[in-house]
Motif scaffolding. Structure first.
Motif, PDB file in Angstrom:
ATOM      1  N   ASP A  55     -18.187  21.904  95.430  1.00 60.28           N
ATOM      2  CA  ASP A  55     -17.671  21.266  94.216  1.00 60.28           C
ATOM      3  C   ASP A  55     -18.420  19.982  93.853  1.00 60.28           C
ATOM      4  N   THR A  56     -19.326  19.551  94.721  1.00 60.96           N
ATOM      5  CA  THR A  56     -20.049  18.298  94.443  1.00 60.96           C
ATOM      6  C   THR A  56     -20.957  18.462  93.240  1.00 60.96           C
ATOM      7  N   LYS A  57     -20.837  17.540  92.286  1.00 57.07           N
ATOM      8  CA  LYS A  57     -21.702  17.566  91.100  1.00 57.07           C
ATOM      9  C   LYS A  57     -22.645  16.368  91.066  1.00 57.07           C
ATOM     10  N   LEU A  58     -22.153  15.218  91.521  1.00 52.22           N
ATOM     11  CA  LEU A  58     -22.920  13.979  91.403  1.00 52.22           C
ATOM     12  C   LEU A  58     -22.852  13.169  92.690  1.00 52.22           C
ATOM     13  N   VAL A  59     -23.963  12.489  92.995  1.00 47.71           N
ATOM     14  CA  VAL A  59     -23.976  11.510  94.080  1.00 47.71           C
ATOM     15  C   VAL A  59     -24.519  10.213  93.491  1.00 47.71           C
ATOM     16  N   PHE A  60     -23.722   9.148  93.558  1.00 44.37           N
ATOM     17  CA  PHE A  60     -24.165   7.839  93.077  1.00 44.37           C
ATOM     18  C   PHE A  60     -24.520   6.955  94.270  1.00 44.37           C
ATOM     19  N   VAL A  61     -25.720   6.389  94.247  1.00 42.48           N
ATOM     20  CA  VAL A  61     -26.110   5.434  95.293  1.00 42.48           C
ATOM     21  C   VAL A  61     -26.648   4.179  94.620  1.00 42.48           C
ATOM     22  N   ASP A  62     -25.934   3.074  94.781  1.00 46.03           N
ATOM     23  CA  ASP A  62     -26.491   1.817  94.268  1.00 46.03           C
ATOM     24  C   ASP A  62     -27.409   1.277  95.363  1.00 46.03           C
ATOM     25  N   ASN A  63     -28.674   1.204  95.007  1.00 46.31           N
ATOM     26  CA  ASN A  63     -29.680   0.834  95.991  1.00 46.31           C
ATOM     27  C   ASN A  63     -30.646  -0.167  95.378  1.00 46.31           C
ATOM     28  N   PRO A  64     -30.607  -1.452  95.823  1.00 47.44           N
ATOM     29  CA  PRO A  64     -29.702  -2.008  96.818  1.00 47.44           C
ATOM     30  C   PRO A  64     -28.240  -1.970  96.345  1.00 47.44           C
ATOM     31  N   ASN A  65     -27.387  -2.155  97.349  1.00 46.41           N
ATOM     32  CA  ASN A  65     -25.956  -1.953  97.182  1.00 46.41           C
ATOM     33  C   ASN A  65     -25.225  -3.207  96.686  1.00 46.41           C
ATOM     34  N   ASN A  66     -24.333  -2.989  95.744  1.00 47.29           N
ATOM     35  CA  ASN A  66     -23.415  -4.040  95.316  1.00 47.29           C
ATOM     36  C   ASN A  66     -22.028  -3.610  95.773  1.00 47.29           C
ATOM     37  N   PRO A  67     -21.286  -4.358  96.545  1.00 44.90           N
ATOM     38  CA  PRO A  67     -21.377  -5.802  96.809  1.00 44.90           C
ATOM     39  C   PRO A  67     -22.008  -6.210  98.140  1.00 44.90           C
ATOM     40  N   THR A  68     -22.695  -5.334  98.860  1.00 41.77           N
ATOM     41  CA  THR A  68     -23.146  -5.773 100.187  1.00 41.77           C
ATOM     42  C   THR A  68     -24.548  -6.373 100.179  1.00 41.77           C
ATOM     43  N   GLY A  69     -25.399  -5.957  99.244  1.00 41.01           N
ATOM     44  CA  GLY A  69     -26.775  -6.456  99.193  1.00 41.01           C
ATOM     45  C   GLY A  69     -27.742  -5.657 100.054  1.00 41.01           C
ATOM     46  N   ALA A  70     -27.207  -4.724 100.862  1.00 35.35           N
ATOM     47  CA  ALA A  70     -28.051  -3.940 101.767  1.00 35.35           C
ATOM     48  C   ALA A  70     -28.755  -2.812 101.009  1.00 35.35           C
ATOM     49  N   TYR A  71     -29.796  -2.242 101.613  1.00 34.47           N
ATOM     50  CA  TYR A  71     -30.553  -1.203 100.907  1.00 34.47           C
ATOM     51  C   TYR A  71     -30.866  -0.030 101.821  1.00 34.47           C
ATOM     52  N   VAL A  72     -31.193   1.089 101.177  1.00 36.80           N
ATOM     53  CA  VAL A  72     -31.650   2.281 101.888  1.00 36.80           C
ATOM     54  C   VAL A  72     -33.165   2.328 101.724  1.00 36.80           C
ATOM     55  N   CYS A  73     -33.912   2.454 102.822  1.00 44.81           N
ATOM     56  CA  CYS A  73     -35.369   2.434 102.723  1.00 44.81           C
ATOM     57  C   CYS A  73     -35.873   3.717 102.054  1.00 44.81           C
ATOM     58  N   TRP A  74     -37.107   3.695 101.638  1.00 46.78           N
ATOM     59  CA  TRP A  74     -37.689   4.783 100.849  1.00 46.78           C
ATOM     60  C   TRP A  74     -37.671   6.114 101.605  1.00 46.78           C
ATOM     61  N   GLU A  75     -38.016   6.081 102.882  1.00 47.35           N
ATOM     62  CA  GLU A  75     -38.003   7.321 103.677  1.00 47.35           C
ATOM     63  C   GLU A  75     -36.609   7.948 103.671  1.00 47.35           C
ATOM     64  N   GLU A  76     -35.599   7.101 103.827  1.00 45.22           N
ATOM     65  CA  GLU A  76     -34.216   7.583 103.844  1.00 45.22           C
ATOM     66  C   GLU A  76     -33.766   8.061 102.468  1.00 45.22           C
ATOM     67  N   THR A  77     -34.220   7.370 101.428  1.00 42.75           N
ATOM     68  CA  THR A  77     -33.884   7.799 100.063  1.00 42.75           C
ATOM     69  C   THR A  77     -34.437   9.196  99.819  1.00 42.75           C
ATOM     70  N   LYS A  78     -35.674   9.399 100.255  1.00 37.89           N
ATOM     71  CA  LYS A  78     -36.301  10.716 100.076  1.00 37.89           C
ATOM     72  C   LYS A  78     -35.588  11.777 100.913  1.00 37.89           C
ATOM     73  N   ARG A  79     -35.169  11.382 102.118  1.00 36.21           N
ATOM     74  CA  ARG A  79     -34.465  12.339 102.982  1.00 36.21           C
ATOM     75  C   ARG A  79     -33.123  12.746 102.362  1.00 36.21           C
ATOM     76  N   LEU A  80     -32.440  11.771 101.759  1.00 38.60           N
ATOM     77  CA  LEU A  80     -31.178  12.084 101.086  1.00 38.60           C
ATOM     78  C   LEU A  80     -31.427  13.108  99.984  1.00 38.60           C
ATOM     79  N   HIS A  81     -32.405  12.840  99.144  1.00 42.85           N
ATOM     80  CA  HIS A  81     -32.678  13.765  98.044  1.00 42.85           C
ATOM     81  C   HIS A  81     -33.079  15.142  98.565  1.00 42.85           C
ATOM     82  N   ALA A  82     -33.946  15.165  99.549  1.00 46.81           N
ATOM     83  CA  ALA A  82     -34.493  16.434 100.048  1.00 46.81           C
ATOM     84  C   ALA A  82     -33.416  17.352 100.609  1.00 46.81           C
TER      85      ALA A  82
END
Ligand SMILES: *Cc1c(COP(=O)(O)O)cnc(C)c1O
Length: 376
Positions: A165-192
């Motif tokens: 049933d999943t249609k959308l995944v939202f990732v604020d990168n960097p993240n609000n309100p924490t300020g942390a980020y997902v590195c590029w390798e991990e971003t690509k792994r998520l998408h892949a």
């Protein structure tokens, strides 16, 4: 008289009276709570609660807006052509795959309305941008909340949460309100590892102030795949929060869908002129970015020296943790408010405060006040 089904739920004041009725899921919602901007008894408080850029917009923006004069009597360009082309030139993108909105918030709304509805699932992080949950609620979809990992989005957690049933995944990168980020390798792994029919939305509201070498907003993924897009805004590092302009870069098919539901003339004349001038002044943006990075470091170091927990931030704010008891986040919030500094209290993180980077004097004052608050 024909018997009629009446709304006898507790939301109705008088069940015998007919009245227009909104969707149940809308009535279950609470309105968005923006960062506070006023304090009783303080004439002009310093607002460090909405991540606006107190470095300010480019002087060229002010000039461009002033020059509009009575042109305001005409509708704005419905296609925001100059603005889209200016963004495309600066970022090396295809202007046809860019859409502009009244803030990226409007684009997040268009995405959710187009791709999710009742019965669908929308995934986002527990400590992520509040608008994802609000949008999912508006369209009657089910929000699926994934706990953060090291304060950023948890790639494995998100992948495990995906269902049919999943249609959308939202990732604020960097993240609000924490300020942390997902590195590029991990971003690509998520998408892949996402199914091809799930749209990944990488919200880069703070991309302009992210300085980590292994951070990427994700434009290059958009050029390669049909199920990933990025959203960006002029509200944060460009210093144009009040102009309400954001943009997105997405696959042609997605941009085509969003253009079908986009209201005509959505970005006004002033917003288009301001954002076009802003994106053309990359020197100003670089100055704002350098200023922000410097003060982000100063604030982080200064507050850590006082013994407080500060999350490493790639944004124009920092998330600061306070102990329980006398020196709690709640007490510090009140202490700063009374002295004219409004920071952001977070219902989901009661032991933390989010503090936007302000002008140099504000930042220095906040450091001094928190030191005083802690009795150091
Ligand atoms: C501020 C912010 C936005 C952008 O809001 P606008 O509508 O463009 O002003 C989007 N995402 C996140 C994570 C934000 O913090």
């Amino acid at each position: 008289m024909v018997a009629r089904e009446t709304n006898s739920g507790d939301r109705s004041h008088d069940a015998s009276k007919a009245a227009p009725k909104a969707h149940d899921w809308i009535l279950d919602m609470a309105p968005y709570v923006p960062g506070r901007s006023a304090v009783k008894g303080v004439a002009s408080p310093v607002k460090l609660s909405s991540n606006e850029s107190l470095f300010g917009p480019s002087p060229k923006v002010i000039k461009a807006v002033d020059a509009l004069g009575d042109k305001v009597l005409k509708y704005s360009d419905p296609a925001a052509k100059d603005l889209r082309q200016s963004i495309a030139d600066v970022h090396g993108l295809d202007a046809d795959k860019i859409i502009c909105g009244t803030g990226s918030g409007e684009i997040l709304s268009m995405i959710t309305h187009s791709y999710a509805g009742p019965g669908d699932e929308v995934i986002y992080s527990e400590h992520g941008f509040a608008l994802y949950e609000i949008q999912a609620n508006i369209v009657g979809a089910t929000g699926v909340v994934v706990p953060n990992k090291d304060w950023a989005a948890d790639v494995d957690g998100i992948l495990e949460a995906v269902t049919e049933d999943t249609k959308l995944v939202f990732v604020d990168n960097p993240n609000n309100p924490t300020g942390a980020y997902v590195c590029w390798e991990e971003t690509k792994r998520l998408h892949a590892n996402l199914p091809e029919d799930v749209l990944l939305v990488l919200d880069g509201a703070y991309a302009e102030c992210a300085t980590a070498e292994d951070y990427r907003a994700g434009e290059s993924l958009v050029d390669l795949y049909d199920n990933v897009m990025i959203t960006r805004t002029f509200s944060k590092m460009y210093g144009l929060a009040g102009a309400r302009v954001g943009w997105a870069y997405g696959p042609s098919a997605v941009i085509d869908v969003l253009n079908r539901i986009r209201l005509p003339f959505n970005v006004g004349l002033h917003g288009q002129a301001a954002a076009t001038a802003a994106v053309k002044d990359q020197d100003h943006l670089q100055a704002a970015r350098a200023f922000t990075a410097t003060w982000r470091d100063n604030m982080t170091d200064g507050l850590r020296d006082l013994g407080l927990e500060v999350v490493d931030s790639q944004c124009n704010f920092i998330l600061v943790g306070f102990p329980q008891g006398e020196h709690s986040a709640k007490s510090c919030y009140a202490f700063l408010s009374e002295r004219g500094y409004i920071v952001r209290a977070l219902p989901s993180l009661p032991d933390y405060l989010r503090i936007s980077i302000g002008a140099a004097g504000h930042n220095q004052a906040v450091l001094t006040l928190i030191k005083e608050f802690l009795g150091k």
